[in-house]
Design an enzyme around this catalytic site. Structure first.
Site, PDB file in Angstrom:
ATOM      1  N   LYS A   1      -4.457   3.453   2.974  1.00 32.84           N
ATOM      2  CA  LYS A   1      -5.526   2.632   2.368  1.00 32.84           C
ATOM      3  C   LYS A   1      -6.707   3.515   1.978  1.00 32.84           C
ATOM      4  O   LYS A   1      -7.304   3.327   0.914  1.00 32.84           O
ATOM      5  CB  LYS A   1      -5.961   1.547   3.360  1.00 32.84           C
TER       6      LYS A   1
ATOM      7  N   LYS B   1       0.825  -1.231   0.000  1.00 28.53           N
ATOM      8  CA  LYS B   1       0.000   0.000   0.000  1.00 28.53           C
ATOM      9  C   LYS B   1       0.846   1.263   0.000  1.00 28.53           C
ATOM     10  O   LYS B   1       0.434   2.284  -0.553  1.00 28.53           O
ATOM     11  CB  LYS B   1      -0.982   0.004   1.166  1.00 28.53           C
TER      12      LYS B   1
HETATM   13  N1  HSE Z   1      -0.785  -3.948   9.197  1.00 29.75           N
HETATM   14  C1  HSE Z   1      -2.021  -4.062   8.481  1.00 29.75           C
HETATM   15  C2  HSE Z   1      -3.187  -4.142   9.445  1.00 29.75           C
HETATM   16  C3  HSE Z   1      -2.069  -5.281   7.605  1.00 29.75           C
HETATM   17  O1  HSE Z   1      -2.978  -4.377  10.626  1.00 29.75           O
HETATM   18  O2  HSE Z   1      -4.313  -3.986   9.014  1.00 29.75           O
HETATM   19  C4  HSE Z   1      -1.559  -5.043   6.245  1.00 29.75           C
HETATM   20  O3  HSE Z   1      -2.338  -4.116   5.548  1.00 29.75           O
END
Ligand code: HSE
Length: 400
Positions: free
Chosen positions: A200, A100
């Site tokens: 995201k 991402k």
């Molecule tokens: N580290 C992210 C989370 C997972 O805990 O949602 C990978 O996108």
């Protein structure tokens, strides 16, 4: 036979190799041809691992092998993942990624490179782990004007908030457990400070509005300052605390934010626990659709990557549509965002709260000697000014 190469044999990369093996026959039937991993690129050695004999340390081996048509990029970070992805696309190899950070920063350019070279740049696994929300935005919902995307987009923080609430534990204790379980990284900053959810949200909003939403323009707060007093305050108002990422997309501007919110029982997000993610997409024709699933974890994320690999395998020589323009939409400043706020004050501040907020209805904040009240909708700037008048007060934004 369709050959793929995997860049980065960490949690997700090894999950992709495993998932392609586990479902080999199902995948071959779906694609009409077998998909085989020909190379795994990693700096490390993996003695005894099934990938040992596929291992290469030099990307040019993959770049120069014309039989490799699909590259899975699960390296993480922007460099050298960007250079490798661009080089692969320029050779007409489709790239599928879970990265991402790279998509948020260079996605526009990499999608353009895919279009110019008759291949695809796909990144389903970059948002919402295994939830197929990007594919939905690019296909079933492509005819919608998306007016809002809201979600729990980080599994690690949702796990931490769920356990803090259920077991009345403090943040550092649960963070240590999340690290021991492999959810949170050694340096947990990206997850707990909201940066991961912010990237995201930038990706999903860019796809939804067709313009590049710069993640640095999204006001972002994490969960590291949340205390048990906040959970008592939320509970007193019939709420749970969830780290929400929300973008309201209007013609004139995008109002986006990532922050902990008090969410009431009638909110969909109230029931999303542990490492689960949920993404609500509102379209002008559709209304609201909600996608739920595991937001983190090796195989959930690998599943999303494998879905992209299948799409690429079925579309060799073509570009699967996925687009946003370099042009940025107007982004609302933090001060102008409008929320309701749930405020906790010492009883001694009641008359001041009445004066500065016009608050009339108070209730027990769940902590001895403290009262709570809920504001109407107000801009952040006006709230901040009034809130600064109160001694020893705390607040949560509330999604009523
Ligand atoms: N580290 C992210 C989370 C997972 O805990 O949602 C990978 O996108």
């Amino acid at each position: 036979m369709i050959y793929a190469a995997v860049l980065g044999y960490g949690t997700v990369g090894s999950g992709v190799v495993e998932a392609l093996g586990t479902n080999r026959e199902k995948i071959a039937a779906a694609v009409g041809d077998e998909i085989a991993v020909k190379y795994v690129l990693d700096l490390r050695e993996f003695p005894g691992d099934p990938a040992e004999k596929l291992l290469v340390h030099d990307f040019s081996v993959i770049e120069e092998d014309d039989s490799v048509q699909i590259v899975v990029e699960t390296m993480g970070g922007v460099h050298p993942a960007y250079e490798f992805s661009l080089a692969a696309l320029k050779k007409g190899k489709s790239v599928c990624t879970s990265n991402k950070a790279l998509v948020a920063e260079k996605g526009c350019e990499l999608m353009a490179a895919a279009r110019e070279n008759g291949c695809s740049y796909l990144f389903e696994a970059s948002c919402g782990g295994g939830i197929p929300v990007i594919r939905a935005l690019n296909t079933s919902l492509a005819g919608e004007k998306i007016t809002e995307i809201a979600g729990i987009l980080n599994g690690t923080t949702n796990y931490i908030l769920t356990r803090m609430e259920k077991e009345h534990l403090n943040y550092p204790e649960v963070l240590a457990d999340a690290q021991a379980l492999g959810y949170a990284e050694k340096d947990p900053t990206a997850d707990v400070e909201g940066h991961d959810a912010c990237r995201k949200l930038a990706i999903l909003t860019s796809l939804a509005c067709g313009k590049r939403v710069e993640y640095t323009r999204i006001p972002t707060e994490g969960i590291s300052g949340i205390t048990q007093e906040d959970f008592r305050l939320a509970a007193a108002a019939g709420c749970r605390i969830r780290l929400l990422a929300d973008a309201v997309i209007a013609e004139e501007q995008v109002e986006a934010v990532v922050a902990p919110f008090a969410v009431p029982e009638n909110s969909f997000f109230y029931g999303i626990n542990d490492v689960f993610n949920a993404v609500s997409v509102t379209g002008n024709v559709l209304g609201e659709a909600v996608f739920v699933g595991r937001g983190a974890g090796k195989l959930a994320t690998a599943s999303a990557v494998v879905g992209d690999v299948l799409d690429c395998a079925k579309n060799i020589g073509k570009t699967i549509p996925s687009f946003w323009a370099e042009e940025e939409p107007a982004m609302a400043e933090k001060d102008s965002l409008v929320f309701r706020f749930l405020v906790s004050i010492p009883e001694t501040e009641k008359s001041k709260a009445e004066a500065v907020f016009g608050a009339t209805e108070f209730f027990d904040a769940g902590t001895e000697g403290r009262l709570a009240f809920l504001t109407g909708e107000m801009q952040e700037q006006a709230f901040d000014r009034a809130f600064a008048e109160l001694e020893n007060a705390r607040f949560l934004r509330a999604r009523f």
